[in-house]
Design an enzyme around this catalytic site. Sequence first.
Site: not given
Length: 739
Positions: A274-276, A278
């Site tokens: 996942t992104d930061w 998220a």
Amino acid sequence: MTASSARPWLDVTLPIHRRAELLVAAMSIDECAAQLDQLRIDEITEDDVREGVGSAILATSATAGNDAQPASSAPQLDALQRVAVERSRLGIPLVFARDVIHGHHTIFPIPLGQAASWDAELVEASCRAAAVEASADGIRWTFAPMLDVCRDPRWGRVAESYGESAHLTGALGVAAVHGFQTADLAAPDAIAACAKHFAGYSAAEGGRDHNTAEISRPTLEDVYLPPFHAATLAGCASVMAAFNTVDGLPAGSNRALLTGVLRERWGFDGLVVTDWNAVAETRDHGTAADTADAAAQCLLAGSDVDMVSRLFRAELPGLVARGRVAERAVREAAARVLRFKLRLGLFERPFTGERPCVQRAPHRALARRCVARGAVLLANAHETLPLAAEHNRLALVGPLADAKAELFGTWVLDGIVSEVASLAQALERAGRAVTTGATSWADDAKPAQFDGASATSAADGADAIIVVVGERPDRSGEANSVVDPSLPAGQPELLEHVLELARARAQRPPRLVLVVIAGRPLVLPACADAFGAVLWSFHPGSEGGLGLADVLLGAAEPGGRLPITIPRHGGQIPIFHDHTPTGRPLGEYHRQPGAHGGRRYLDCAGAPKWRFGEGHGYTAFALREARVLSAHAEAGVRLSCTVANAGVRAGETVVQVYVADPVAELSQPVRRLVAFMRVSLDAGASRELQIGVEARALAYCHRDGARRVDAGQYVAWIGFHSSDGAPIEFEMVDARVRV
């Protein structure tokens, strides 16, 4: 008892999938969940490592590309790795990740600048150099390449993109994957690539970063997904889920996207991160009730690694105990993490240790060549450039005339400013007499300001005045969107001032050169048309000053072609080459190159300022005998043409192939890029080219949701930009290909 008998997953004679299975079978559910957590380097503790946390990101904030970050240190990382290998129960090594976006210590042009080279081999070489430098500091995973097709220059992360074309983005993305990973991901100087952001992140409404992206299914399938498909086919080791929603669901919790498309349809066997933060942010989207619900949704959708929110490790064991999440799902995700580490060879070589000193001189020479290859000459009236030897006295004015750190662009964590030569210094090193003026920055929020007196003083008696304008790095990149992508405050007034100075010297007017250094396409003021030459460089990196000096003085060809359209007014956005024709086009689109169907304004021309693919060199090229040799849905299309250098010096050009499907089940672009080829020719030389177009490049999403190639009539153009070339009609036969 041998180590491999006590820990059979260490047996290198076994297949990687089997080794991962054996290790997962030996793990508790808590240890499996810990492997799915990625922690910030400033927050990870030895206790975390002993308990089996899987990875660390070498960043301390969500917008590390805009903030000063601690330097990466191989001894520091080896010390942490020693805890994982020697003091945790199973000895599973950590993997260390960092955003190595366009170089590590040697900074290459931003990805948009690399895309301007239209040179996949050069992109691969730059990523190879970055991997060599980063791996020597203990980094084995980078969050690049970014494969978001970008049509809105207000969006700050356009700087990280390869532009507006799905085909160009895919070709360069594949090159980046090969450069980072090499043919052997376990090699000590290879690092795992990560294709991001999957998917549709760049379609953010209003160009506002992290915003909602409303995308139709055909647009998602035909524009935003193909570059990711190309990267997975190239063996990209990981994919990052995007922040935005797709069909109302956050990408990280979107099972249709992560499992349905990525794993089941494309057969992707790598890692999804996942992104930061998220996972936690699914609650902000309004689709998760609490942290446990967020963790469950994201894991079950197909996300394997939770970047920094700590929710997988905290919530998954309890979710398994309560029956909300099947234990098998957690173990399968952990197995993917372990396969990722095994492919990197971390179990055999967990420590960076005493690596030989990286010889960076070749990397810097390569970076300098990248600058010239990506520099786009957009205007050159009366052969203003290159500057001949008699143009010895040069005035450099503007905020970027003597800049160094500003040349880096966004997402530079480990660049070395002391190694950078400004453009003014580079021209001095080349033997020119240089004076500088008006080099301070104005602020977008303040009234226009520029130092007219210093500009006047610098320009006095100059043979040529080079005005260097553009953006600071903190005006582009993540979370740095703008409502108006015009030249920043004070700079248009500086251009007007310089023009007045030139007009005042009627007897011996200086040559006027405008150099734009920016992280995005910018709308230039009308007075820019009065400059003899306009040279554009998307933030060029460590060797930006030297590489641009090479171009200005003729030591190197300006090799760039625009990877993205430059509008003439911000109100035209979005404007891009592969738009659909609309019901009331300005003409029969495939017979009137350049017509932007339906884009009529009362107060502005419909066409852009500069078109996708546009750019000039220091010699003239001509193209003739363009034709289609064959067209078959299985084998694709083969085209032929003859390109000739009609000028007086050697040079390079980019031959571009565009195709349209005039009658289709769903409305198709007026033309879209499907192939390109860089060509170098001596003065007076010519060469016959044969260019292949893969069948998948002609496929599109039909009403039933499947992407396939139509039989029937097509139109092709071979030219030097997106509105160039005469139409060539051809028929596709036996079209049964699905992609």
